[in-house]
Structure formats: C-alpha cells, structure tokens
Design a protein around this motif. Structure first.
Motif, mmCIF file in Angstrom:
data_model
loop_
_atom_site.group_PDB
_atom_site.id
_atom_site.type_symbol
_atom_site.label_atom_id
_atom_site.label_comp_id
_atom_site.label_asym_id
_atom_site.label_seq_id
_atom_site.Cartn_x
_atom_site.Cartn_y
_atom_site.Cartn_z
ATOM 1 N N GLU A 110 31.491 52.445 47.342
ATOM 2 C CA GLU A 110 31.653 53.764 47.952
ATOM 3 C C GLU A 110 31.327 54.878 46.957
ATOM 4 O O GLU A 110 30.800 55.927 47.345
ATOM 5 N N MET A 111 31.617 54.638 45.685
ATOM 6 C CA MET A 111 31.357 55.645 44.655
ATOM 7 C C MET A 111 29.950 55.532 44.071
ATOM 8 O O MET A 111 29.645 56.176 43.060
ATOM 9 N N ALA A 112 29.088 54.737 44.698
ATOM 10 C CA ALA A 112 27.717 54.555 44.210
ATOM 11 C C ALA A 112 27.732 54.165 42.738
ATOM 12 O O ALA A 112 26.944 54.666 41.924
ATOM 13 N N ALA A 113 28.632 53.273 42.380
ATOM 14 C CA ALA A 113 28.787 52.852 40.990
ATOM 15 C C ALA A 113 27.870 51.675 40.694
ATOM 16 O O ALA A 113 27.501 50.914 41.598
ATOM 17 N N PRO A 114 27.497 51.491 39.426
ATOM 18 C CA PRO A 114 26.809 50.246 39.069
ATOM 19 C C PRO A 114 27.674 49.047 39.429
ATOM 20 O O PRO A 114 28.888 49.045 39.184
ATOM 21 N N LEU A 115 27.080 48.028 40.013
ATOM 22 C CA LEU A 115 27.789 46.792 40.340
ATOM 23 C C LEU A 115 27.410 45.762 39.279
ATOM 24 O O LEU A 115 26.461 44.991 39.434
ATOM 25 N N ILE A 116 28.146 45.797 38.171
ATOM 26 C CA ILE A 116 27.879 44.916 37.042
ATOM 27 C C ILE A 116 29.017 43.906 36.950
ATOM 28 O O ILE A 116 30.157 44.255 36.656
ATOM 29 N N MET A 117 28.721 42.646 37.230
ATOM 30 C CA MET A 117 29.728 41.595 37.211
ATOM 31 C C MET A 117 30.175 41.335 35.771
ATOM 32 O O MET A 117 29.369 41.410 34.840
ATOM 33 N N GLY A 118 31.466 41.001 35.589
ATOM 34 C CA GLY A 118 31.987 40.765 34.257
ATOM 35 C C GLY A 118 32.497 39.358 34.007
ATOM 36 O O GLY A 118 32.820 39.019 32.874
ATOM 37 N N ALA A 119 32.604 38.529 35.034
ATOM 38 C CA ALA A 119 33.154 37.182 34.867
ATOM 39 C C ALA A 119 32.084 36.210 34.408
ATOM 40 O O ALA A 119 30.888 36.418 34.620
ATOM 41 N N ASN A 120 32.507 35.122 33.774
ATOM 42 C CA ASN A 120 31.588 34.024 33.523
ATOM 43 C C ASN A 120 31.261 33.372 34.854
ATOM 44 O O ASN A 120 32.151 32.909 35.568
ATOM 45 N N LEU B 41 32.800 45.086 36.935
ATOM 46 C CA LEU B 41 33.673 44.535 37.962
ATOM 47 C C LEU B 41 34.559 43.453 37.356
ATOM 48 O O LEU B 41 34.107 42.631 36.551
ATOM 49 N N GLU B 42 35.824 43.432 37.758
ATOM 50 C CA GLU B 42 36.783 42.464 37.218
ATOM 51 C C GLU B 42 36.947 41.242 38.124
ATOM 52 O O GLU B 42 37.764 40.371 37.839
ATOM 53 N N VAL B 43 36.208 41.154 39.206
ATOM 54 C CA VAL B 43 36.336 40.023 40.126
ATOM 55 C C VAL B 43 36.039 38.722 39.396
ATOM 56 O O VAL B 43 34.957 38.533 38.837
ATOM 57 N N GLY B 44 37.030 37.827 39.341
ATOM 58 C CA GLY B 44 36.838 36.522 38.733
ATOM 59 C C GLY B 44 36.960 36.485 37.228
ATOM 60 O O GLY B 44 36.711 35.448 36.623
ATOM 61 N N VAL B 45 37.376 37.602 36.591
ATOM 62 C CA VAL B 45 37.391 37.641 35.129
ATOM 63 C C VAL B 45 38.506 36.792 34.539
ATOM 64 O O VAL B 45 38.297 36.012 33.620
ATOM 65 N N ASN B 46 39.728 36.932 35.019
ATOM 66 C CA ASN B 46 40.872 36.236 34.447
ATOM 67 C C ASN B 46 40.947 34.827 35.005
ATOM 68 O O ASN B 46 41.205 34.641 36.189
ATOM 69 N N PRO B 47 40.764 33.806 34.178
ATOM 70 C CA PRO B 47 40.719 32.439 34.710
ATOM 71 C C PRO B 47 42.075 31.831 35.004
ATOM 72 O O PRO B 47 42.154 30.733 35.502
ATOM 73 N N SER B 48 43.174 32.536 34.703
ATOM 74 C CA SER B 48 44.484 31.906 34.867
ATOM 75 C C SER B 48 44.907 31.829 36.328
ATOM 76 O O SER B 48 45.597 30.911 36.740
ATOM 77 N N GLY B 49 44.516 32.825 37.124
ATOM 78 C CA GLY B 49 44.936 32.845 38.514
ATOM 79 C C GLY B 49 46.423 32.949 38.684
ATOM 80 O O GLY B 49 46.983 32.509 39.684
ATOM 81 N N SER B 50 47.119 33.515 37.684
ATOM 82 C CA SER B 50 48.579 33.571 37.724
ATOM 83 C C SER B 50 49.058 34.710 38.597
ATOM 84 O O SER B 50 48.298 35.580 38.990
ATOM 85 N N GLY B 51 50.343 34.723 38.869
ATOM 86 C CA GLY B 51 50.939 35.820 39.610
ATOM 87 C C GLY B 51 50.486 35.914 41.046
ATOM 88 O O GLY B 51 50.451 36.987 41.629
ATOM 89 N N GLY B 52 50.107 34.801 41.640
ATOM 90 C CA GLY B 52 49.681 34.833 43.033
ATOM 91 C C GLY B 52 48.276 35.367 43.217
ATOM 92 O O GLY B 52 47.860 35.701 44.317
ATOM 93 N N ALA B 53 47.521 35.459 42.115
ATOM 94 C CA ALA B 53 46.177 36.007 42.205
ATOM 95 C C ALA B 53 45.232 34.989 42.814
ATOM 96 O O ALA B 53 45.535 33.820 42.967
ATOM 97 N N ALA B 54 44.062 35.500 43.162
ATOM 98 C CA ALA B 54 43.027 34.628 43.693
ATOM 99 C C ALA B 54 42.561 33.666 42.610
ATOM 100 O O ALA B 54 42.790 33.899 41.436
ATOM 101 N N PRO B 55 41.904 32.565 42.984
ATOM 102 C CA PRO B 55 41.407 31.640 41.966
ATOM 103 C C PRO B 55 40.525 32.371 40.967
ATOM 104 O O PRO B 55 39.547 33.008 41.341
ATOM 105 N N GLY B 56 40.889 32.294 39.691
ATOM 106 C CA GLY B 56 40.060 32.880 38.665
ATOM 107 C C GLY B 56 40.113 34.383 38.572
ATOM 108 O O GLY B 56 39.240 34.997 37.990
ATOM 109 N N SER B 57 41.103 35.036 39.124
ATOM 110 C CA SER B 57 41.134 36.492 39.096
ATOM 111 C C SER B 57 42.474 36.995 38.619
ATOM 112 O O SER B 57 43.508 36.441 38.930
ATOM 113 N N GLY B 58 42.451 38.087 37.831
ATOM 114 C CA GLY B 58 43.687 38.705 37.402
ATOM 115 C C GLY B 58 44.273 39.603 38.449
ATOM 116 O O GLY B 58 45.402 40.069 38.312
ATOM 117 N N MET B 59 43.515 39.922 39.471
ATOM 118 C CA MET B 59 44.014 40.708 40.591
ATOM 119 C C MET B 59 44.039 39.829 41.838
ATOM 120 O O MET B 59 43.412 38.775 41.889
#
Length: 893
Positions: A428-438, A396-414
């Motif tokens: 929904e896809m029954a995927a592993p939920l493996i966090m990637g952010a510090n 998961l990319e939630v919170g990975v990018n610490p810049s928060g640029s481009g109108g993104a959420a705090p600490g997120s590239g999206m």
C-alpha cells in the motif's frame, strides 16, 4: 551450485580459483546524470537481501542458492529480480585493527571449506595481492603488478573465490551467475569516510591521488578527492545493478555543514539518544548526508556514461534527522571544489533497521506513512527531481525468524496475521518488496560451522535451519500474492496516503492507474475494532455502486459507498475498490459488529453481547438472520431479536444476547464468540461472520491486583491455589541490561511483608524471549502510588533467575544480579527480608531445597516497615501480553 573451498597460504598465492559459471562481462552503472531520468526504479524494486538471514555470515553460495530459489519457485515471475549481498564481503583480518570502530578486527567466520586455512586472509596474503593493510587506504589495492588495481576494495577470496589468485573478481563471478538466471545483482557499500561495522572502507574516505583513480572522468580533475568514483567504476565493472549505500562509518564527513555552522564532530547530540532536534542540527545532518551521498550519486552518474548500464541507488541513511525521505529523489549539493551539482536516488530510508517484531513493524509503518507526498513519479519539469523514488521501510520480515515460537507461523517471528499485515502495508505504501528470509534449503547454502581452534570459536554461532516445504508454502502464500504485488507495482507509482489515524486504527488509500483505489484498514491495537470509510474519503468518484475485492480471500462484495469491516488485533484488511458497472454482480457488503458489556468474564458469570448487522449495499438485504455462536459450555439467551424481514441500504439491525460462562478449568482461558449475519441477495443466501475474542477468568480471592502496564489491560486469575497473570509491560529490569520503566502486573498481599518476611512461590511457566519476567516482588506500594521500587526476584524469558532492586530508593531499579545457572521452569523462588532494607534471593527445583542464592544482597533505602508482597509478571513489550503462571504462594515472618 558453485561450492567454496580454501587452501593454505602457499597455495593461495599460487593456485587459481576456478568458477563453475563463466559468463561474458555484464557491465552496469547508475545512470543518474543531472537533468535526466536514470532509467531504473520506475516502480518499487522487488528482490531478496541476505542480511536478515545471514548478516556477516554470508558467502557466494548463500547468495547463489537464494537466487536459484527465486528463479525456480516462481517468485522471479512475480517480479522479484534483485539479489542483494548486504555487506561483509571484504571482511579482512590483516588490516590495521584501529580502522575498526570496535578497535579489533574479528573474522565473521572461518574458511567455509573447512580446510587448513582456518582464518580469513592474513596480512601476508593481502600484501601478496598488493592490498594495503594500514592507513587511510587499508583494504584497497595499491596497484602493484599482478595485484589488485589501485584503490579497488579487496574482496575476501575465501567467501567469494576469484577466478585466479589476486584477480579480485569473486563478486563479478557471483553477479554473472545471478545474471545467468535473468536476475539482477545488488551490493552494499558504505557511503561515509571511514571503516564501519561491516569491515568495508567507506567510499567518501580520502583518496591518495594521483596513485589511485579517484578523479572525475568528465573533467579529468580530482574534484571529489574521495574513493566514490573508484568504487562506482569498480561496481560497474563487476556487474552490479543495485547499490545499497549505507552510512555506518564511525567518523562522518567533517566541515561540510551547508549552513556554515559547527562540524559534525562537534555535535555530540548526533550520536546520543534522544536526538536534539533543532533547525540547525537538522540542516547540518541533511548537509552531511547530501554531501556524502551527492558525491556517490555523481560518481555513479559518470560511471553510467562509461558502462551504459544503470544501477538502482538505495540510500540507507540510518539518521532520522537527515530526513532523506523529503529530498532523496533529488537534491542540489556543493562539491568540495565549490561547484554546484545535482544528485538523486531511487529509494531511501532514514530510520533504523526493522526488527522481526510487530512493534518494530508498526513503528516503521507509522513513520513511513507520513511521507507519501515525497514518493512516486516526480515532475518532468523539476530541475532537481525528474525521476521516480520510493520510501524504504526496510526488508520484509516474513519467514525471517526460524524458531516459530510464541504461536507464530512456521519460520516467522510474527504471527500469520502480522506477516500478512506487513506485506499489505508495504504494498500500500509503494515500498520496495525486498525479502529478508533465507529462502533456500540448508543443502544449498554453506553449512554453518562451529569451528574451534585453541578453544576459540571461529565459526558461525548457530546453524541456519533448512527451509521446510511447510515454510516454503507459507512464505509463498504471502510473498507470492499477485493481487497485493499488483498494488505495489501499480504503474501510477503513488504511495498510499493516510485517510484517518487515531493512533491505533489506520486507514490508507492508494490510487491505481486504472481508476481503482486500494484501501487498507490496519488495527494496531490489542482489541478488535470496527473500521469504516467512504468512497469520497478514499478518493473514488461518485457512482451508483462500488465493488470491493478482498485481496487475501479473493471474495468480492458490492457497496453503495460506505465501506467497513470488523478488524481483528494486528490485522490488515486490504481491498481493491472499483466503480461497479453492474452492481448486481457481487453480494451486498454487509458488516457484522459484535460488542460485549464485560470482558473478561468471570467464571459462571453472565455478560451481554450485542450483534449489529449493517447493509452497505445498494439494494435491500432480505431474510435477515442475526446469530451468535458460542464455544462448548457457554450458553446464551436472545433477549432482543430483529425482524427477519428486509434490511434496506444503509440500515442496521441489532440482536442482544445474555451469555453465561461455564465454570473455569484454569485461572485464565481464552475463547472466541462468532457473530453471524445471514441474508439473501437475489435469492442467494449469504452469511458474514465476525470473531469476538473473550477472556474467561476465575476471580482472584483474598489478594489485591495491580496493573502498572501501559498497553492492553492485564488479566488475573486464581484456581485451586494456581495463579495466572496475563500482562504486557516493559518490566523492571535494571538499566544497563534493558531499560526498565517499572511496568508490570501483580497479585499481592497489601502490607504483607514485615522486616523478617520470607516470600516463596513456584513459577510454573513464563513466556520465552528476551523480555518476559515472572516472580516475586516486595515494595512499599505495589500499585506504584508510593516508592521506592523495592526488590524483585524473578525468572526471565531465558530461564535465568534474576534479582533486581532500587539501591538508591528511587522509583525504578538500578541494580541487577543474574544467577550463573539456568533453572528454567518450573522453579521455586524465595525472597527473604532481613531488617528494613536488606533482601536476599534464592531459587530451587524443589519446594524443600536445596536453595541456591542469586549472587548479591539487595540493600535499598526508604523501605516501609511493612511492604506489599506478591507475584508479578511482564512480557517485556508494552503492547504484547504474555502469560505467566504460579502456584503455592506463601509469606512467613
């Protein structure tokens, strides 16, 4: 929190490392014995992986700090239990450099303690611990007295301190710490046969028997002749509960094509893109992967019998031709001794790594969504596949990018909408939920060091910023959504299947164990859209009414069997739908769909907006009131008003409004109209709303415009000498720096540049990032009807001035020069034409100079005597527009 420290060579050879945590040994191994279920992975695994946050800059403290955060924050109670170290835990300096694909062995970071030992273990240190530093056994123990056991991979003692010199148990200490919190420990290895980019020897590499333990313990014979068994037993003894088995060595297993065809090394299309997809090459790729992973699977199976503690196996294949998603849960393979064997894994991925961008996420989702039939619980009667397994779309990319640029959420590239969509889709896809952010604060992880010795930087290149309380709150609001997690962890174990997909709008349905169905409406496009489906289409039984629970808002509505929503760009709406025993318990599902006749809207111009309200509920909605709320300065006049009476089940009503825009205050601006539908349900007033994004433009006068992008249509505006282009497009940068596809949007003067033309403009702003471009263009035809590309002079997203041109006269640029300095914005650009085919580019921070030439003179061919000239911009991404602004554009000759 246990801290790392370092010592000089002499001390390293004599002094023990003392761990702060000492637990009794917790053995583990993977129990995938042929013909039996391995006891783990019945549901998609949940946890944390350190690669996205730290890559090769990881150590014991990083892993332990994040494990502690998961334990303390409540995420562990939500189901996150695996804490995974994703490579570089060997990371040696003294090994033979030729073992590395790059031809050199560069340390990932210096001694984390900042002591006199500024490099990673030296050859002397490795030799003192009985570690081979050359040949096929490099990085492994020789079995010398007091040293690392024969064949065992050496752990970097500075990153993962051992209990005593040469004990080689630093990862076991980390595993014990993780276990003490009630969590499980995962570890990366390379399943191929050579060294790899993460500086760890591959398990399929040849084992120099009999000095190393690489035999099959069930037969007492060296059947595999690889290090797989040694590594499986080692991991089990360290307490590993999860193996992430990559395929990243530079040389793969030769001569094991199951079809008897050419060996891997004679198949160049494997390495080169685009892949040459043929039946033969696919069979070869599958054969290599199944042989390589089969050896590891079998070794882990035998280790499980010895240690009686299963490990979850993840296949990180990184080869789309191997099609691991079609066989990962169970396959047959032929051992080198000719005997048949069974193998299996718990999760698998075939695609490349997921990036922290919406486009990367969409590509991964569209790929994984195709393979729902291969995921979930397998048949107990199957000889080769009697276990559970799940498609893995990566971390998961939630919170990975610490810049928060481009109108993104705090600490997120999206953006928050995109992060929420990713979490919904993965569940929904029954995927592993493996966090990637510090997830831990900077105080709890190893501080980044920019350590310099003899003018050489040996440290981490950028410091990891702390996770703030705002970041924690944001992360937990998504990663801790218990309703969405429940869908992912539903005991039925089914992956959601595609109900409909037109290339932009995807609807997925996932059956749940209690008879409910989870439904996701995902809008990949750049414009809002109404998306709908029915109870029968998503697999629900016939019923009088259905209850829809929105898993993000928590609200519930009732429907007679049709389900719809107005879905914003990049949004995923997620419902849990059940048959309703009391359809009067929730409000009617009423949808509001706005549409606009012209968008963008010219300043002071008019457009027509229609608002359609539809009642999907089982009973009539009464006291209907349809409205449109506009921002300040906009006015509307309702020209068609629906009756304020009842709206029966399944019926729609439409109101029409004439909307007038205000005068512009900027070349382009963006706003949102809000369409509303008010009604009463059982005497209770309800209101539903839908947002309609609207663009307001001040029209461009006296210039032409061209849109050569393939994504959302570009917008153009001009006001009082200021210009703005809002465009997507992959740009025109020369191949070799970033592939150019001649995509841009331009405001230009047709045939405005003769052979002595000088074009000047101020670029007042350009979006930051690796892709955006904004500047001047001269070419035969700005619309692209005729070539060549011509010449561009621009400022990129890093603030550097670049000149690029088509030296051969082709349709795309093939040469690029970047200025040494970084002018940033605002900056003045000047593109000078000298004769038909010669151009020079300059930049300045003042309209009067001094001017600095961008290195190089552009020489092209096939240019017209007069060319189109103007301003151009692109975002660097086909589907994500970005703004660029200009002023004072002039052309002299």
């Amino acid at each position: 929190m246990r801290k790392l420290f370092s010592i000089a060579v002499a001390l390293f050879l004599a002094t023990a490392f003392v761990p702060a945590v000492s637990l009794s040994h917790i053995s583990s191994a993977w129990a995938e014995v042929p013909g039996t279920y391995n006891g783990v992975g019945q549901l998609p695994p949940m946890g944390w992986d350190d690669w996205n946050a730290f890559a090769c800059n990881n150590d014991a403290t990083d892993v332990e700090a994040n494990a502690q955060y998961i334990h303390d924050s409540g995420l562990q109670a939500d189901g996150y239990k695996y804490v995974i170290n994703d490579g570089c835990w060997n990371d040696l300096v003294g090994v033979d450099p030729t073992q590395y694909p790059s031809g050199s062995a560069t340390p990932a970071q210096p001694d984390p303690g900042g002591g006199p030992q500024v490099k990673l273990p030296t050859t002397a240190e490795e030799t003192a611990c009985g570690v081979s530093t050359s040949g096929p056994n490099a990085g492994r123990g020789t079995g010398a007295p007091g040293g690392v056991p024969a064949g065992q991979i050496f752990i970097n003692p500075y990153l993962f301190p051992p209990s005593s010199a040469c004990a080689n148990d630093g990862l076991k200490i980390v595993a014990n710490y993780v276990h003490s919190l009630g969590l499980k420990f995962g570890l990366w290895l390379d399943a191929s046969n050579n060294w790899n980019g993460e500086e760890i020897p591959g398990s399929f590499g040849p084992c120099a028997a009999p000095s190393e333990s690489c035999y099959d313990p069930s037969t007492g014979q060296n059947d595999l002749a690889t290090y797989d068994q040694e590594d499986a037993d080692t991991f089990a003894s360290w307490g590993v509960n999860y193996v992430k088995a990559d395929w990243s060595g530079d040389v793969k297993p030769p001569s094991n094509d199951i079809s008897g065809g050419p060996t891997f090394d004679s198949q160049p299309q494997f390495e080169a893109a685009p892949y040459n997809y043929t039946a033969e090459s696919q069979q070869m790729h599958e054969g290599i992967a199944q042989t390589m992973y089969g050896a590891l699977s079998q070794a882990l199976g035998h280790a499980s019998q010895t240690f009686n503690d299963p490990i979850l196996l993840n296949l990180c294949v990184h080869d789309s031709q191997a099609l691991a998603q079609t066989w990962g849960a169970g396959w047959s393979w032929t051992q080198p001794n000719g005997q048949a064997a069974q193998a299996g894994a718990n999760t698998w991925k075939s695609d490349l790594n997921l990036g922290d961008s919406f486009s990367s996420m969409v590509g991964m989702v569209n790929d994984v969504a195709q393979y729902a039939q291969y995921a979930g619980p397998s048949s107990a009667s199957s000889a080769t596949n009697n276990m559970y397994g799940y498609n893995d779309p990566d971390m998961l990319e939630v919170g990975v990018n610490p810049s928060g640029s481009g109108g993104a959420a705090p600490g997120s590239g999206m953006t928050p909408t995109e992060d929420q969509a990713q979490f919904s889709l993965f569940a929904e896809m029954a995927a592993p939920l493996i966090m990637g952010a510090n997830m831990a604060s900077a105080a709890d992880v190893t501080s980044a060091e920019n350590y310099t010795l003899n003018n050489t930087n040996l440290g981490i290149q950028s410091e990891l910023p702390p996770a703030s309380s705002a970041q924690d709150s944001y992360d937990l609001s998504i990663l801790g959504n218990k309703d969405v997690i429940a869908v992912d962890q539903d005991p039925l174990g089914r992956q959601g299947s595609i109900v409909s997909f037109d290339g932009t709008h995807m609807i997925l349905a996932k059956p749940l164990a209690n008879g409910d169905v989870s439904v996701v409406l995902f809008n990949e496009g750049g414009s809002p859209a109404f998306m709908s489906t029915t109870a029968g289409s998503v697999g629900l039984p016939s019923a009088t009414a259905y209850t829809l629970r929105d898993l993000w808002s928590g609200s519930s509505t009732e429907s007679a069997g049709s389900f719809g929503a107005w879905v914003q760009p990049h949004q995923a709406i997620m419902w849990r739908i059940s048959t309703s025993k009391d359809w009067n318990s929730s409000p009617q599902q009423v949808t509001v769909v706005p549409s606009i006749s012209a968008n963008p809207v010219d300043a002071s111009g008019t457009t027509t907006v229609q608002v359609t309200v539809t009642n999907n509920g089982q009973a009539a909605a009464t006291h209907l009131d349809v409205g449109l709320t506009l921002p300040d300065g906009w006015t509307d006049r309702e020209t068609v008003a629906p009756a304020n009476g009842a709206l029966p089940s399944g019926d729609s009503a439409t109101a029409t409004f004439q909307v007038t825009a205000p005068a512009s205050t900027s070349p382009i601006s963006f706003t949102t109209f809000t369409a509303t539908g008010g009604y009463q349900w059982r005497g209770i007033s309800e209101t539903v709303q839908s947002g309609l994004p609207v663009t307001l433009e001040s029209p461009v006068s006296g210039f032409s415009t061209a849109d050569r992008t393939s994504g959302p249509a570009a917008d153009f505006g001009e006001l009082n000498g200021a210009f703005e282009i809002y465009a997507a497009g992959t740009g025109v940068t020369a191949p070799g720096f970033r592939p150019g596809s001649d995509q841009y949007a331009a405001i230009y003067q047709p045939s405005g540049a003769d052979s002595s033309a000088v074009a000047t403009v101020e670029v007042t702003s350009v979006a930051s990032g690796r892709g955006p471009e904004a500047g001047l263009i001269m070419r035969n035809d700005a619309t692209g009807a005729t070539g060549p590309e011509g010449v561009v002079l621009y400022v990129n997203g890093a603030g550097k001035a670049v000149m690029a041109w088509a030296s051969s006269g082709g349709s795309t640029v093939d040469t690029s020069k970047t200025s040494f300095g970084t002018p940033g914005t605002p900056v003045w650009l000047q593109l000078r034409r000298s004769g038909t085919n010669t151009y020079t580019g300059y930049y300045s921070t003042s309209p009067t100079g001094p001017w600095t030439q961008v290195d190089g003179t552009a020489t092209t061919s096939g240019a017209y005597a007069t060319q189109d000239v103007g301003m151009f911009a692109s975002s660097g991404a086909a589907g994500s527009p970005q703004p660029a602004t200009f002023s004072s554009f002039t052309v002299t000759g």
